[in-house]
Design a protein around this motif. Sequence first.
Motif: not given
Length: 560
Positions: A206, A214-218, A245, A272, A321-324
């Motif tokens: 991303t 970067d994925i938020e709300g996973a 989500q 997503r 909350a977030k995955v990177v």
Amino acid sequence: MSKRLVFDGEARAGILKGIDILGRAVETTYGYQGPCVMVQHRTQGLPPFFTRDGVTVANSVVLGDRLADLGARMLRDVANAVSREAGDGTTTAVVLARAIARGLLRSLAAGADPHRLREGMDAAVKVVEEDLRRRALPLQGDMAAQVAEVSMRKEGRVGRLLQQAYAEVGPDGAVTVAPGWTREDTLDIGEGFRYELGFLSPGFETDPVRRAADIEGARVLLYHGTVTDFMDLVPLLEAVNEAGQALVIACDGIDERPLQGLVMNVKRGVFRALAVKAPGHGDRRRDWLDDLATATGARVLVPERGDNLERAAPEVLGHAAKVVADADSASFIGCGGDPDAVARRVAGLGKEADAIRARKPGEGSPTGNLHDLEDLEARISALVGRIATVRVGGTTEPEIKERLQRAENARRSVRAALEEGVVPGGGVGLLQAREALGRLLLTDLDWQRGVAIVSEALEQPFRALVGNAGINPMAALARIETAGDARFGYDASSGAFGDLVAAGVLDPVKVLRLALAQAAGIAATVLSSGAVVLNEQSGLPHLPGFSAEWAAATREDPRA
């Protein structure tokens, strides 16, 4: 197989011979100015390695004289016991054990009662341990870096990185050292549950600049298997998408066609999603997945026990909350698992790690034990939320390996110092404990002699350090005794006498007391024996050969 028995004086003399040979080899590495020891690699064709680590030198020595090798084995046991519990202080332990053994042999030859000697020594060790704890200074300011620099021979970069690492993750956080890929030493701090396996395709990026996703709300799907059909993922993808989500999939792998379908839908904005490699390798992968499940509140789907990916309900998914993720790592931040469940799992892993550290030499493969322990420590680090990795650089592979070993000792020294504090280093911390022994009143002469043996041994680390620096030990000891200052000593890095605490020459209390206790215990047990039983066999026992191909295939760790 026939046996040979050796009794009393002859047995003790032979054992002391082995102690002296190995002790001299290890003692040369003591202190800042102690030289390296070059050790021939046991695999034919591989280059020798260089080390200043006492336990590595001790484990490299096998003597042809079986009786003498028993003495050498005794010192190896001392070094390995201290290494398992504290990591550093192995050379100090060998120096102390050698001095205690020589004192014991003289007393036994004079007719002293070995049991009374042992009781006196035990009383002396207890007094020294209490005195060290009483004089311990808590870490403050740059003390953590200074403790590390003693092990690193004043290479300040690693010491500063270790201090920064513990400042970031806290005194109970996990800090590891690893070989670097550049000349510079670096520090990596991982937030959340982090492991070193990345996304399954660059198509999930991303951020093209950082080449990361970067994925938020996973919502997190954990699958212990390989995804073979994209349609198996569709029900969960749709359910997560309707909730606004994203779906993050951690699995063994995804076949080419379903992976292409997933990436295409992500690129088109239909879903997503992000697919990453499941943590761990081989047989350990399931354990790592269970750890990640505990952290995120997910349930691991395992096809072998009947779990069906296509019919999986959203209730099996965890939260983050977030995955990177990038090509090399994945971090799950703000995990939604039950904190109590995480704490219980961390406690269980800690007990497993303690059991491995408590293994004696010969219990399992040294390399296997090391790798198991490192894996458990990495799992604990991931679960507690943060992990710091100090990467040790260098210009050549032998240099990196030698510095890596010192950095590992430095890391464990800092950890020990955080637990129990520090005292002035350079052998002075042990020297000052003689005053407490002087106040120990015993009526039995053999008890008193046992205390005197320990008191005399406390001088030997200081003597070895200044001797390696080219200074007369007797003159240096006299200068210390007349100074009247508990912090006054010799700084081998600067070649000057002065305030060791101000100079940053510090020893962790835990390391010193473990070294003394192990040295006294093993020396007394072995040298108080009245007979030795040896196998009657010519030459050394057969050792299996090693090939360069075998060593490369198993990636045997030279630290073991």
